[in-house]
Structures are given as structure tokens and as C-alpha cells.
Design a protein around this motif. Structure first.
Motif, PDB file in Angstrom:
ATOM      1  N   VAL A   1       0.842  -1.203   0.000  1.00  0.00           N
ATOM      2  CA  VAL A   1       0.000   0.000   0.000  1.00  0.00           C
ATOM      3  C   VAL A   1       0.872   1.245   0.000  1.00  0.00           C
ATOM      4  N   LEU A   2       1.938   1.205   0.775  1.00  0.00           N
ATOM      5  CA  LEU A   2       2.858   2.340   0.836  1.00  0.00           C
ATOM      6  C   LEU A   2       3.442   2.638  -0.544  1.00  0.00           C
ATOM      7  N   LEU A   3       3.910   1.610  -1.222  1.00  0.00           N
ATOM      8  CA  LEU A   3       4.487   1.790  -2.553  1.00  0.00           C
ATOM      9  C   LEU A   3       3.444   2.303  -3.541  1.00  0.00           C
ATOM     10  N   ASP A   4       2.228   1.777  -3.439  1.00  0.00           N
ATOM     11  CA  ASP A   4       1.165   2.175  -4.354  1.00  0.00           C
ATOM     12  C   ASP A   4       0.782   3.634  -4.151  1.00  0.00           C
ATOM     13  N   ARG A   5       0.629   4.057  -2.882  1.00  0.00           N
ATOM     14  CA  ARG A   5       0.194   5.415  -2.578  1.00  0.00           C
ATOM     15  C   ARG A   5       1.255   6.453  -2.903  1.00  0.00           C
ATOM     16  N   ILE A   6       2.492   6.196  -2.493  1.00  0.00           N
ATOM     17  CA  ILE A   6       3.518   7.218  -2.710  1.00  0.00           C
ATOM     18  C   ILE A   6       4.032   7.197  -4.139  1.00  0.00           C
ATOM     19  N   GLY A   7       3.751   6.113  -4.862  1.00  0.00           N
ATOM     20  CA  GLY A   7       4.224   5.999  -6.236  1.00  0.00           C
ATOM     21  C   GLY A   7       3.659   7.070  -7.146  1.00  0.00           C
ATOM     22  N   GLU A   8       2.474   7.641  -6.770  1.00  0.00           N
ATOM     23  CA  GLU A   8       1.869   8.701  -7.577  1.00  0.00           C
ATOM     24  C   GLU A   8       2.740   9.961  -7.551  1.00  0.00           C
ATOM     25  N   ASP A   9       3.435  10.173  -6.413  1.00  0.00           N
ATOM     26  CA  ASP A   9       4.261  11.377  -6.262  1.00  0.00           C
ATOM     27  C   ASP A   9       5.747  11.104  -6.447  1.00  0.00           C
ATOM     28  N   THR A  10       6.174   9.896  -6.113  1.00  0.00           N
ATOM     29  CA  THR A  10       7.601   9.583  -6.150  1.00  0.00           C
ATOM     30  C   THR A  10       7.832   8.242  -6.837  1.00  0.00           C
ATOM     31  N   PRO A  11       7.801   8.215  -8.153  1.00  0.00           N
ATOM     32  CA  PRO A  11       7.956   6.953  -8.892  1.00  0.00           C
ATOM     33  C   PRO A  11       9.330   6.315  -8.731  1.00  0.00           C
ATOM     34  N   ASP A  12      10.287   7.039  -8.116  1.00  0.00           N
ATOM     35  CA  ASP A  12      11.629   6.480  -7.957  1.00  0.00           C
ATOM     36  C   ASP A  12      11.693   5.448  -6.838  1.00  0.00           C
ATOM     37  N   CYS A  13      10.680   5.421  -5.966  1.00  0.00           N
ATOM     38  CA  CYS A  13      10.696   4.478  -4.847  1.00  0.00           C
ATOM     39  C   CYS A  13      10.225   3.102  -5.314  1.00  0.00           C
ATOM     40  N   THR A  14      11.058   2.093  -5.102  1.00  0.00           N
ATOM     41  CA  THR A  14      10.736   0.730  -5.498  1.00  0.00           C
ATOM     42  C   THR A  14      10.730  -0.166  -4.271  1.00  0.00           C
ATOM     43  N   GLU A  15      10.303  -1.394  -4.457  1.00  0.00           N
ATOM     44  CA  GLU A  15      10.274  -2.337  -3.332  1.00  0.00           C
ATOM     45  C   GLU A  15      11.662  -2.534  -2.742  1.00  0.00           C
ATOM     46  N   SER A  16      12.679  -2.553  -3.587  1.00  0.00           N
ATOM     47  CA  SER A  16      14.042  -2.783  -3.105  1.00  0.00           C
ATOM     48  C   SER A  16      14.618  -1.560  -2.394  1.00  0.00           C
ATOM     49  N   SER A  17      14.149  -0.358  -2.760  1.00  0.00           N
ATOM     50  CA  SER A  17      14.701   0.856  -2.139  1.00  0.00           C
ATOM     51  C   SER A  17      13.864   1.374  -0.973  1.00  0.00           C
ATOM     52  N   LEU A  18      12.653   0.838  -0.791  1.00  0.00           N
ATOM     53  CA  LEU A  18      11.760   1.338   0.253  1.00  0.00           C
ATOM     54  C   LEU A  18      12.399   1.272   1.635  1.00  0.00           C
ATOM     55  N   LYS A  19      13.026   0.166   1.954  1.00  0.00           N
ATOM     56  CA  LYS A  19      13.637  -0.009   3.271  1.00  0.00           C
ATOM     57  C   LYS A  19      14.687   1.062   3.536  1.00  0.00           C
TER      58      LYS A  19
END
Length: 221
Positions: free
Chosen positions: A171-189
Motif C-alpha cells: 500500500v505504501l508503494l502504491d500510494r507514494i508511487g503517484e508522487d515519487t515513482p523512484d521508490c521501489t520495493e528494493s529501495s523502500l527499506k
């Protein structure tokens, strides 16, 4: 991608709803009982809920008051006008009777999501001494300003909009992806780790905690 939570114990209707919604581009989660639904909602915040009334355990009437700040469309075979009115007064956003036309249901969903998106954004979020200035895209603890990257700001904003709730990684990746497409599952941590460090250095408190295997939330203790 908007997230719709379907609460219905009828497997066939649930499968049909999920198929329709996925085809329309929605992310769908499901629960089959009232207890299961509340457990899910304690950890995740969907964009909209489709709620059946006749559920095992806690029924829909008992669940509705416990769903806060999320539009709920009742989807039920109960067609009594008084019952519909009571539930609308008690917080339901809309009510559609089974059996229903697919196009009508999708239209009602679209209307509720459009209304939610049109609500003015709160310019200031606070959590203890932590303050997030939405318009300025900045954060502060007391008088000390904290420099955040756009991704860190988006993560903190979502957590502060849902204090105490566990926000799952997906959910975090999905929600913030609208504003920050650079965040991926591998970089989230890494992004969360950097955010936690900055908050800890500024306020001496670890505001964010990890819920192992699930996601993150603001520390309420």
C-alpha cells in the motif's frame, strides 16, 4: 491504483466483484467475516469499502461505525427503505441493493472516489512534537526543521495521515508511487531507514516502527 476492500461472505459474489473491479484497474482485497474485516482495517487503509450486511460474526451494521474516514458503499439484499436511511445516517456513503447492475455499481464507486479526491487537503499534520507542512513540503520537530527528500516526505505524510495504523509495504508503494515513482520495493527499506534516522536525530525519538513482515506505522507509545 485505487484500493477497494470487499467485505462479503458469499464467495461467488465476491469473486464476481473482484473480477469486475480488477478489470477496471482497481486493486482489490477481500474479507469474508466482520472480524476478519476489522483485523484487515486495523493494518491497512483502502480507498473505499464495499460492505455486505449479512456477515458471520459481526454483521455489517456493527462494522460500519468502526470504519472511519473511508467511504463505505453498502451492497446488500436488504431493500427496506428505513434500513437504508438508518445506515446512510450512520455513516454509509451509499447503498446499492443486490442484485445490481455492474455499470451502476461502478458508477457509484467512481463518484465516491471522485468526491474523496476532491476534498481539500489538510495543510498541517501533527503527531506529538512532529509537524508536517503539506503546502511547504517540510517537516519540523519543535523549532527544528528537518530536510526530507520527496520520497521521505511522501512516506511520512502517509504515515501521519494514518496514525497508529500499520501501512503495508504494498500500500505504501502504491500510494507514494503517484508522487515519487523512484521508490521501489528494493529501495523502500532504505528510504524508511533514512527517514527514521533524520527524525531520531532531530527529536531524540524513534517515531516510526517496523511491523515485521507487514509494513510500518507511527509509534504510538
Amino acid at each position: 491504483m485505487k484500493h477497494i476492500f470487499v467485505i462479503d461472505d458469499d464467495i461467488h459474489i465476491g469473486n464476481m466483484l473482484e473480477e469486475i473491479l480488477v478489470k477496471e484497474g482497481y486493486h482489490v482485497s477481500r474479507a469474508y467475516s466482520g472480524t476478519e474485516a476489522l483485523l484487515f482495517l486495523s493494518a491497512t487503509r483502502p480507498d473505499l469499502v464495499l460492505l455486505d450486511l449479512m456477515l458471520p460474526g459481526l454483521n455489517g451494521e456493527k462494522i460500519l461505525p468502526q470504519i472511519q474516514d473511508i467511504p463505505v458503499i453498502i451492497v446488500s439484499a436488504k431493500a427496506d427503505a428505513d434500513n437504508k436511511a438508518d445506515l446512510l445516517f450512520e455513516g454509509a456513503a451509499d447503498y446499492i441493493t443486490k442484485p445490481f447492475h455492474t455499470k451502476e455499481l461502478l458508477a457509484r464507486i467512481a463518484v465516491q472516489l471522485r468526491r474523496t479526491a476532491a476534498l481539500p487537503e489538510v495543510p498541517l499534520l501533527t503527531f506529538g512534537e512532529l509537524t508536517l507542512h503539506i503546502d511547504l513540503h517540510s517537516a519540523s520537530i519543535g523549532a527544528e526543521e528537518i530536510r526530507l527528500t520527496p520520497t521521505e516526505f511522501a512516506i511520512l505524510k502517509l504515515l501521519m495521515q494514518n496514525p497508529g495504523r500499520v501501512i503495508t509495504k504494498s500500500v505504501l508503494l502504491d500510494r507514494i508511487g503517484e508522487d515519487t515513482p523512484d521508490c521501489t520495493e528494493s529501495s523502500l527499506k532504505t528510504h524508511v531507514s533514512n527517514l527514521r534516522r533524520k527524525l531520531r536525530e532531530a527529536g531524540g525519538t524513534d517515531f516510526i516502527e517496523s511491523v515485521w513482515g507487514i509494513g510500518f506505522r507511527l509509534r504510538t507509545e
